[in-house]
Design an enzyme around this catalytic site. Structure first.
Site, short mmCIF file in Angstrom:
data_model
loop_
_atom_site.label_atom_id
_atom_site.label_comp_id
_atom_site.label_asym_id
_atom_site.label_seq_id
_atom_site.Cartn_x
_atom_site.Cartn_y
_atom_site.Cartn_z
N MET A 43 7.61 70.50 -115.98
CA MET A 43 6.42 70.95 -116.73
C MET A 43 6.67 72.42 -117.05
O MET A 43 6.57 73.28 -116.19
CB MET A 43 5.20 70.80 -115.82
CG MET A 43 3.90 71.01 -116.53
SD MET A 43 2.90 72.25 -115.76
CE MET A 43 1.38 72.04 -116.65
N GLU A 66 37.41 76.64 -103.19
CA GLU A 66 35.96 76.43 -103.30
C GLU A 66 35.62 74.94 -103.19
O GLU A 66 34.63 74.56 -102.57
CB GLU A 66 35.45 77.00 -104.63
CG GLU A 66 35.36 78.53 -104.62
CD GLU A 66 35.02 79.12 -105.98
OE1 GLU A 66 34.35 80.16 -106.01
OE2 GLU A 66 35.45 78.56 -107.03
N PHE A 82 -14.12 76.16 -116.24
CA PHE A 82 -14.63 74.99 -115.50
C PHE A 82 -16.16 74.99 -115.56
O PHE A 82 -16.81 75.93 -115.09
CB PHE A 82 -14.15 75.07 -114.05
CG PHE A 82 -14.63 73.95 -113.17
CD1 PHE A 82 -13.96 72.73 -113.15
CD2 PHE A 82 -15.75 74.10 -112.37
CE1 PHE A 82 -14.39 71.70 -112.33
CE2 PHE A 82 -16.19 73.06 -111.55
CZ PHE A 82 -15.50 71.86 -111.54
N ASP A 86 17.83 68.05 -118.78
CA ASP A 86 17.31 68.17 -120.15
C ASP A 86 18.42 68.01 -121.21
O ASP A 86 19.52 68.51 -121.03
CB ASP A 86 16.69 69.58 -120.26
CG ASP A 86 15.79 69.71 -121.46
OD1 ASP A 86 15.72 68.77 -122.25
OD2 ASP A 86 15.14 70.76 -121.57
N ASP A 126 2.97 72.49 -104.55
CA ASP A 126 1.74 72.42 -103.76
C ASP A 126 1.66 71.07 -103.06
O ASP A 126 2.40 70.14 -103.40
CB ASP A 126 0.52 72.64 -104.66
CG ASP A 126 0.53 71.71 -105.87
OD1 ASP A 126 0.36 70.50 -105.66
OD2 ASP A 126 0.74 72.19 -107.01
N GLY A 137 9.26 74.57 -114.23
CA GLY A 137 10.07 75.77 -114.40
C GLY A 137 10.46 76.28 -113.01
O GLY A 137 10.28 77.44 -112.69
N LYS A 180 13.57 63.89 -112.16
CA LYS A 180 13.10 65.27 -112.02
C LYS A 180 11.96 65.42 -113.03
O LYS A 180 12.18 65.36 -114.23
CB LYS A 180 14.24 66.24 -112.33
CG LYS A 180 13.86 67.72 -112.23
CD LYS A 180 15.12 68.56 -112.40
CE LYS A 180 14.85 70.03 -112.57
NZ LYS A 180 16.08 70.77 -112.93
#
Ligand code: GLA
Length: 725
Positions: free
Chosen positions: A479, A611, A280, A367, A531, A525, A476
């Site tokens: 990245m 189940e 940076f 995916d 965050d 992943g 969804k």
């Protein structure tokens, strides 16, 4: 009034219901930090002390006074080059390569409402819920200006900080480091609590002493990372869940960050949260600005539990946006662990049919539906439906699924490209790579340069073309690698990591603007970009690629310190678990996944009748308790790293309802009894266990606890629902 200014003393006091933050502009125009903590009255400038200290220099203004030193004074925004040798909040490299910035008070403004940050996520509030303080500082020589921003949400006990750095001078400068918050503690010993991890094992709790020296965590990966979460706690040595002082700092940003905690030579502690300074070097020409992402601060005098509660409320009500921020989320089944890449349209339709039978709300095609994507080595970037593989159009498949009475969602990974793709053949220069060098691969894919608008615009159009093919109600957004090769064509280097994240935000802002009804679940992943920044666009995030209930207990425990349960993507998956090989009963897995948005990630075809019945019961149970779980107060009742059991509970705002969840972690012969002590109930109220009908005083459940059964099975789990009589 949350913010008031005493003109003569030049003191700013920022009050919330339970906390006070105080700042002073001193006689030389330096902005000093006086206090942050439990609410107090009066001016705290009496705390400032002045001594003649060796090797702590004195600014010219102080004349012969050798007792005035930036090296010892508590500051709001310490800079490099002014005689403070501790970590700096900002480092400016001037045109002559000197590293100095002499920031002095110029003016201030107090405004109604909460400031916002252009292009960046930030806490938002109604005009009457918050106030903003802006303090303008300037270096008289370089004319670099810094506007310190403070947002005060009185009722929530939240104070936010950000900074805008502007070059008002003629010469180009480089911002080498920029933080949004600095907390200087003039006294006391503290612990530093951070949440470290790795792919499939995120946000482990770590508590270390802040000793002399500097302790740093952060990310250089382009995303906030699995390795360290951009949220930390500074606590007293004895602080526990219920008692003691603690401060939270949560960075509202999804890229490279750095948090430093340092005990200095005089025993003072400085904590800084901001942008990562590696990779940076942000250039600013005349009139250009850099906005430093916001840090959310909170103080609790009543331990971690209260701190977490404040962050949960703040994130739910003042960060998450959109239709689903306050609405029940669909209970979904995701195709990933059910089929990986091995599916066609029929498989997804079958999953949807099973989902309807089980009582689920949505099926998500993960995916593998685009380009020639049969494994994770190709096709990213080719966002065209593989109709051959599906055996139908996307629109047709969605219609059939909707006709069953359930919703449809889809997986995308817009920031990435595979070298094996038409996209890459057409646009090899749109990836991040350094000229003349081979780029680093991750999962056999490269990163698109999202700092460039033309790249984003192209991908945006591709994604819209997909979403416009049918009634897509959920995305969804994944990245799946870290950034390397930090370089962007047509751009000054040094700003790329920051511009990349702003590019992602710009894309998400446009996407949520165009499709306000689509629920977005963030993913990297699993929880590699978990965050507050991401939660501004996506109110839930896939918490981890690890769906093992036992590991999840620890991952979700760490996550819960800052992030509300409504943000935590959690699913029940198959046995044995695909990440650990461990077999755990579907009941226990359900109890653990209910501390999240709840859903499934398995192939119902291989489940037993029992189940399937259990799943139906789980869904009914989750639906019954949905409001309590997603909007109630969340309490951690044990430490899964130490205790024999993991326990947590949800209590409604009026304390009329509570749901206690317990998983036994360690079983021994001739088991001793564990008593779980509840929290958050009304002490003098009577609560009925809905299942057994037994009644207890709130005080009894909280002070003496509830005995747990000693069953001879591995990892048994229990849920107890209490209602006030
Ligand atoms: C990531 C996600 C998984 C799944 C895969 C698909 O790892 O976290 O849930 O979507 O990508 O490739």
């Amino acid at each position: 009034m949350a913010i008031y200014y005493q003109h003569e003393e030049r003191i700013f006091t920022l009050n919330t219901d339970n906390t006070t933050y105080q700042i002073k502009v001193d006689k030389y125009g330096f902005v000093l930090h006086l206090y942050y903590g439990k609410k107090i009255s009066g001016n705290m400038d009496y705390l400032l002390t002045y001594y003649d200290r060796g090797f702590s220099g004195n600014p010219a203004d102080a004349g012969d006074d050798r007792t005035y030193s930036m090296d010892a004074l508590p500051q709001e925004y310490p800079v490099m080059g002014m005689g403070d040798y501790r970590n700096s909040a900002v480092i400016i490299r001037n045109a002559d390569c000197s590293e100095c910035c002499d920031l002095r008070y110029v003016s201030h403004e107090i405004k109604e409402g909460k400031y916002s940050l252009k292009g960046l996520p930030a806490v938002y509030a109604a005009e009457d819920e918050a106030q903003t303080l802006e303090i303008l500082l300037e270096d008289p020589v370089s004319k670099v200006q810094v506007k310190l921003l403070y947002g005060v949400l009185e009722k929530e006990d939240i104070i936010t900080r950000s900074a805008v750095i502007t070059n008002d001078g003629e010469d180009r400068i480089i911002v080498e480091k920029a933080a949004s918050a600095c907390l200087d503690f003039i006294s006391g010993d503290y612990d530093f609590i951070s949440f470290y991890g790795r792919h499939a094992m995120e946000r482990n709790f770590q508590r270390t002493e802040i000793a002399h020296g500097s302790h740093t965590i952060g990310s250089r990966r382009g995303a906030s990372s699995h390795q360290y979460n951009p949220a930390v706690i500074i606590s007293g040595k004895d602080t526990t869940e219920d008692n003691g002082s603690c401060y939270g700092l949560a960075f509202v940003y999804s890229g490279n960050f750095m948090c430093e905690a340092e005990k200095d030579q005089y025993g003072q502690t400085r904590v800084i949260m901001g942008l990562q300074s590696d990779l940076f070097h942000y250039p600013l020409s005349k009139d250009e600005s850099l906005i430093v992402p916001e840090t959310i601060l909170c103080y609790s005098s009543q331990g971690f539990g209260t701190l977490s509660k404040k962050y949960h409320t703040c994130i739910r009500k003042h960060i998450c946006r959109g239709k689903y921020s306050n609405k029940p989320r669909p209970i979904l089944i995701n195709s990933w662990e059910a089929a990986y890449f091995n599916f066609n349209g029929e498989t997804i339709y079958k999953l949807a049919k099973d989902a309807v039978e089980l009582g689920l709300d949505m099926v998500v095609m993960d995916d593998g539906w685009f380009g020639n994507r049969e494994d994770d080595n190709s096709s990213l970037g080719d966002w065209q439906v593989n109709e051959k593989k599906l055996g139908c159009t996307l629109g047709g498949l969605i219609q059939k699924i909707n006709a069953l009475g359930i919703k449809f969602g889809i997986w995308i990974e817009p920031e990435m490209v595979s070298e094996k793709s038409s996209f890459y053949k057409d646009h090899p220069d749109w990836v991040m790579k350094i000229p003349k060098r081979q780029p680093v691969r991750g999962r056999n894919q490269l990163v698109l340069d999202f700092s460039r608008e033309e790249v984003r615009t192209h991908v945006f159009k591709q994604i819209c073309d997909i979403l416009d093919q049918g009634n897509v109600e959920y995305i969804k957004w994944d990245m799946n690698r870290s950034l390397a090769d930090i370089y962007s064509m047509d751009k000054e280097q040094g700003r790329v990591t920051y511009d990349y994240v702003l590019g992602v935000y710009d894309f998400l802002e446009k996407l949520t603007g165009r499709y306000p009804d689509i629920l977005i679940e963030g993913c990297c992943g699993g929880g590699g970009r978990f965050d507050a920044g991401m939660l501004y666009y996506a109110p839930q995030i896939w918490c981890s690629d690890n769906t093992d209930a036992l590991d999840r207990i620890k991952i979700q425990y760490g996550t819960s310190f800052f992030y509300p349960v409504s943000a935590v993507g959690a699913h029940v998956s198959a046995s044995p678990n695909h990440q650990t090989g461990r077999s755990i009963s579907i009941h226990t897995k359900g109890v653990v996944a209910m501390a999240g948005t709840f859903g499934y990630e398995l192939n119902p075809d291989v489940l037993t009748k029992e189940e399937k019945e259990e799943i139906k019961e789980q869904i009914a149970c989750f639906k019954k308790n949905e409001a309590l779980i997603s909007t109630g107060d969340y309490y951690r009742l044990s430490n899964p790293y130490k205790d024999e059991y993991a326990a947590w509970m949800f209590v409604s705002e009026d304390a009329n309802e509570a749901l206690l969840s317990v998983v036994m972690l360690k079983m021994h012969g001739n088991m001793t009894v564990n008593y779980v002590k509840l929290r958050g109930l009304k002490a003098d109220a009577i609560y009925k266990n809905e299942e057994t009908g037994q009644c207890y005083y709130g005080s009894a459940l909280m002070e003496a606890g509830l005995p747990m059964p000693a069953e001879l099975v591995e990892y048994p789990a229990y849920q107890f629902r209490f209602v006030r009589c």
